[in-house]
Design a protein around this motif. Structure first.
Motif, PDB file in Angstrom:
ATOM      1  N   GLU A   1       7.442  -6.072   3.668  1.00 36.33           N
ATOM      2  CA  GLU A   1       8.851  -6.279   3.981  1.00 36.33           C
ATOM      3  C   GLU A   1       9.585  -6.830   2.764  1.00 36.33           C
ATOM      4  OE1 GLU A   1       9.167  -8.657   7.496  1.00 36.33           O
ATOM      5  OE2 GLU A   1       8.226  -7.143   8.774  1.00 36.33           O
ATOM      6  N   ILE A   2       8.998  -6.658   1.581  1.00 34.41           N
ATOM      7  CA  ILE A   2       9.613  -7.202   0.356  1.00 34.41           C
ATOM      8  C   ILE A   2      10.991  -6.570   0.123  1.00 34.41           C
ATOM      9  CG2 ILE A   2       8.502  -5.544  -1.216  1.00 34.41           C
ATOM     10  CD1 ILE A   2       8.795  -9.254  -2.025  1.00 34.41           C
TER      11      ILE A   2
ATOM     12  N   GLY B   1       0.804  -1.207   0.000  1.00 35.51           N
ATOM     13  CA  GLY B   1       0.000   0.000   0.000  1.00 35.51           C
ATOM     14  C   GLY B   1       0.842   1.265   0.000  1.00 35.51           C
ATOM     15  N   HIS B   2       0.289   2.282   0.612  1.00 38.80           N
ATOM     16  CA  HIS B   2       0.920   3.614   0.718  1.00 38.80           C
ATOM     17  C   HIS B   2       1.791   3.597   1.969  1.00 38.80           C
ATOM     18  CE1 HIS B   2       1.119   7.895  -0.164  1.00 38.80           C
ATOM     19  NE2 HIS B   2       0.712   8.208   1.053  1.00 38.80           N
ATOM     20  N   VAL B   3       2.913   2.872   1.888  1.00 43.39           N
ATOM     21  CA  VAL B   3       3.643   2.494   3.102  1.00 43.39           C
ATOM     22  C   VAL B   3       5.152   2.638   2.919  1.00 43.39           C
ATOM     23  CG1 VAL B   3       1.843   0.884   3.840  1.00 43.39           C
ATOM     24  CG2 VAL B   3       3.709   0.047   2.402  1.00 43.39           C
ATOM     25  N   TRP B   4       5.860   2.584   4.055  1.00 46.16           N
ATOM     26  CA  TRP B   4       7.324   2.592   4.106  1.00 46.16           C
ATOM     27  C   TRP B   4       7.788   1.138   4.122  1.00 46.16           C
ATOM     28  CZ3 TRP B   4      10.423   7.084   4.623  1.00 46.16           C
ATOM     29  CH2 TRP B   4      11.785   6.846   4.835  1.00 46.16           C
ATOM     30  N   PRO B   5       8.348   0.612   3.043  1.00 47.78           N
ATOM     31  CA  PRO B   5       8.757  -0.796   3.035  1.00 47.78           C
ATOM     32  C   PRO B   5       9.783  -1.099   4.127  1.00 47.78           C
ATOM     33  CG  PRO B   5       8.714   0.076   0.806  1.00 47.78           C
ATOM     34  CD  PRO B   5       8.553   1.251   1.723  1.00 47.78           C
ATOM     35  N   GLY B   6       9.491  -2.118   4.913  1.00 42.32           N
ATOM     36  CA  GLY B   6      10.357  -2.476   6.024  1.00 42.32           C
ATOM     37  C   GLY B   6      10.124  -1.647   7.271  1.00 42.32           C
TER      38      GLY B   6
ATOM     39  N   LYS C   1       7.467   0.045  10.372  1.00 41.62           N
ATOM     40  CA  LYS C   1       6.612  -0.567  11.391  1.00 41.62           C
ATOM     41  C   LYS C   1       5.385  -1.185  10.718  1.00 41.62           C
ATOM     42  CE  LYS C   1       4.488   0.569  15.848  1.00 41.62           C
ATOM     43  NZ  LYS C   1       4.223   1.678  16.814  1.00 41.62           N
ATOM     44  N   PRO C   2       5.139  -2.478  10.918  1.00 43.12           N
ATOM     45  CA  PRO C   2       4.071  -3.162  10.169  1.00 43.12           C
ATOM     46  C   PRO C   2       2.667  -2.842  10.680  1.00 43.12           C
ATOM     47  CG  PRO C   2       5.123  -4.693  11.686  1.00 43.12           C
ATOM     48  CD  PRO C   2       5.897  -3.403  11.779  1.00 43.12           C
ATOM     49  N   LYS C   3       1.719  -3.015   9.767  1.00 44.66           N
ATOM     50  CA  LYS C   3       0.290  -2.972  10.091  1.00 44.66           C
ATOM     51  C   LYS C   3      -0.143  -1.652  10.747  1.00 44.66           C
ATOM     52  CE  LYS C   3      -0.050  -7.986  10.442  1.00 44.66           C
ATOM     53  NZ  LYS C   3      -0.541  -8.108   9.054  1.00 44.66           N
ATOM     54  N   VAL C   4       0.358  -0.542  10.207  1.00 40.56           N
ATOM     55  CA  VAL C   4      -0.028   0.788  10.686  1.00 40.56           C
ATOM     56  C   VAL C   4      -1.114   1.348   9.769  1.00 40.56           C
ATOM     57  CG1 VAL C   4       0.750   3.160  11.052  1.00 40.56           C
ATOM     58  CG2 VAL C   4       2.228   1.251  11.721  1.00 40.56           C
ATOM     59  N   LEU C   5      -2.279   1.631  10.320  1.00 40.98           N
ATOM     60  CA  LEU C   5      -3.395   2.241   9.569  1.00 40.98           C
ATOM     61  C   LEU C   5      -3.650   1.520   8.239  1.00 40.98           C
ATOM     62  CD1 LEU C   5      -2.558   6.028  10.147  1.00 40.98           C
ATOM     63  CD2 LEU C   5      -4.283   4.676  11.327  1.00 40.98           C
ATOM     64  N   GLU C   6      -3.628   0.190   8.264  1.00 43.59           N
ATOM     65  CA  GLU C   6      -3.762  -0.564   7.004  1.00 43.59           C
ATOM     66  C   GLU C   6      -5.103  -0.325   6.328  1.00 43.59           C
ATOM     67  OE1 GLU C   6      -2.568  -4.681   7.910  1.00 43.59           O
ATOM     68  OE2 GLU C   6      -0.832  -4.252   6.625  1.00 43.59           O
ATOM     69  N   ARG C   7      -6.140  -0.014   7.100  1.00 41.63           N
ATOM     70  CA  ARG C   7      -7.453   0.235   6.500  1.00 41.63           C
ATOM     71  C   ARG C   7      -7.419   1.470   5.594  1.00 41.63           C
ATOM     72  NH1 ARG C   7     -11.805   3.224   7.778  1.00 41.63           N
ATOM     73  NH2 ARG C   7     -10.852   3.963   9.716  1.00 41.63           N
ATOM     74  N   ILE C   8      -6.545   2.429   5.933  1.00 37.12           N
ATOM     75  CA  ILE C   8      -6.420   3.653   5.148  1.00 37.12           C
ATOM     76  C   ILE C   8      -5.270   3.560   4.147  1.00 37.12           C
ATOM     77  CG2 ILE C   8      -5.872   6.129   5.275  1.00 37.12           C
ATOM     78  CD1 ILE C   8      -7.248   6.136   8.032  1.00 37.12           C
ATOM     79  N   LEU C   9      -4.136   3.008   4.585  1.00 38.52           N
ATOM     80  CA  LEU C   9      -2.911   3.039   3.784  1.00 38.52           C
ATOM     81  C   LEU C   9      -2.708   1.793   2.922  1.00 38.52           C
ATOM     82  CD1 LEU C   9      -0.443   4.448   6.483  1.00 38.52           C
ATOM     83  CD2 LEU C   9      -1.784   5.719   4.786  1.00 38.52           C
TER      84      LEU C   9
END
Length: 262
Positions: free
Chosen positions: A243-244, A223-228, A230-238
């Motif tokens: 960790e690929i 998603g709209h995330v920082w790879p690697g 902190k996991p599972k932060v605001l996943e409903r939105i982001l």
């Protein structure tokens, strides 16, 4: 003297949550660079802050905040208390923070040696920096907010505010052209995971002037995330975390190869 990575938070965030989310501190301690997490501006001193990346986003561009000038002063103030490497100052960030990193590359090529924005694009019409700027951009095809293919993104949470996003491939072409690189990239890494089903492909544009380079990490399934980060932060939105790749490791590998000309 110690290198510096300026890590810009996303729109509506602040430096402390970027520090916590990106997990860059512990990596910086191992690799011996200084990670800096500045605050943008907003109506409130410590929340709902944004960066003036050009046409985006929110309070900062509306009030024409001089964020390029702010970063110059920030670096000067850090240099007064720490022995930093002025030729080794780099920028990254997520979303609106990524846009700010792109703006620094486009307008402050005398200050920033290289950039590695994540999930946010260059929104300026002109690249003013005269030198070729090494750029590594990280973006997911499945980003639900900063749409890879461009277009009007969804409203910011709890607002009616929407932002138009340029196409990422077209943006990369602008940097390739500015840096005088070969038009066709080489694919030098391809990664896949089955659980969760995600992939990452690294495209490298070489043959650039001034020994620069343009790199695109094109992800899928994230998603709209920082790879690697902190996991599972605001996943409903982001959207889904990933960790690929480890963005901190990849950008540091990239940054270490470049410094400002002496």
């Amino acid at each position: 003297d110690i290198p510096v990575i300026i890590n810009f938070h996303g729109g509506g965030g602040h430096g402390s949550n970027e520090q916590e989310y990106s997990l860059m501190d512990r990596f910086a301690d191992r690799q011996m660079f200084l990670a800096v997490y500045p605050n943008g501006t907003g109506r409130f001193s410590k929340r709902l802050l944004t960066w003036n990346a050009g046409s985006c986003c929110g309070y900062a561009p509306i009030h024409q905040i001089d964020d390029i000038g702010f970063v110059r002063v920030l670096i000067d103030e850090i240099a007064e208390v720490m022995p930093i490497d002025r030729r080794g100052i780099y920028a990254t960030g997520l979303s609106n923070g990524a846009m700010m990193a792109h703006r620094l590359a486009a307008e402050a090529g005398d200050l920033i040696a290289a950039v590695a924005p994540i999930a946010g694009r260059l929104v300026l019409p002109v690249i003013k920096s005269r030198r070729a700027i090494p750029v590594m951009h990280i973006h997911s095809l499945d980003d639900p907010r900063a749409l890879y293919g461009g277009g009007l993104g969804p409203p910011f949470p709890f607002t009616n505010s929407r932002v138009f996003h340029p196409n990422i491939d077209q943006m990369i072409s602008r940097w390739v052209q500015h840096n005088g690189c070969s038009a066709e990239p080489a694919i030098d890494r391809q990664l896949e995971s089955k659980e969760p089903r995600q992939s990452a492909t690294r495209y490298v544009y070489r043959g650039c002037r001034e020994a620069s380079e343009v790199v695109l990490w094109k992800l899928s399934g994230a998603g709209h995330v920082w790879p690697g980060g902190k996991p599972k932060v605001l996943e409903r939105i982001l959207g889904p975390s990933t960790e690929i790749i480890d963005a901190n490791q990849e950008m540091w590998n990239f940054f270490q190869r470049f410094s400002l000309p002496s």
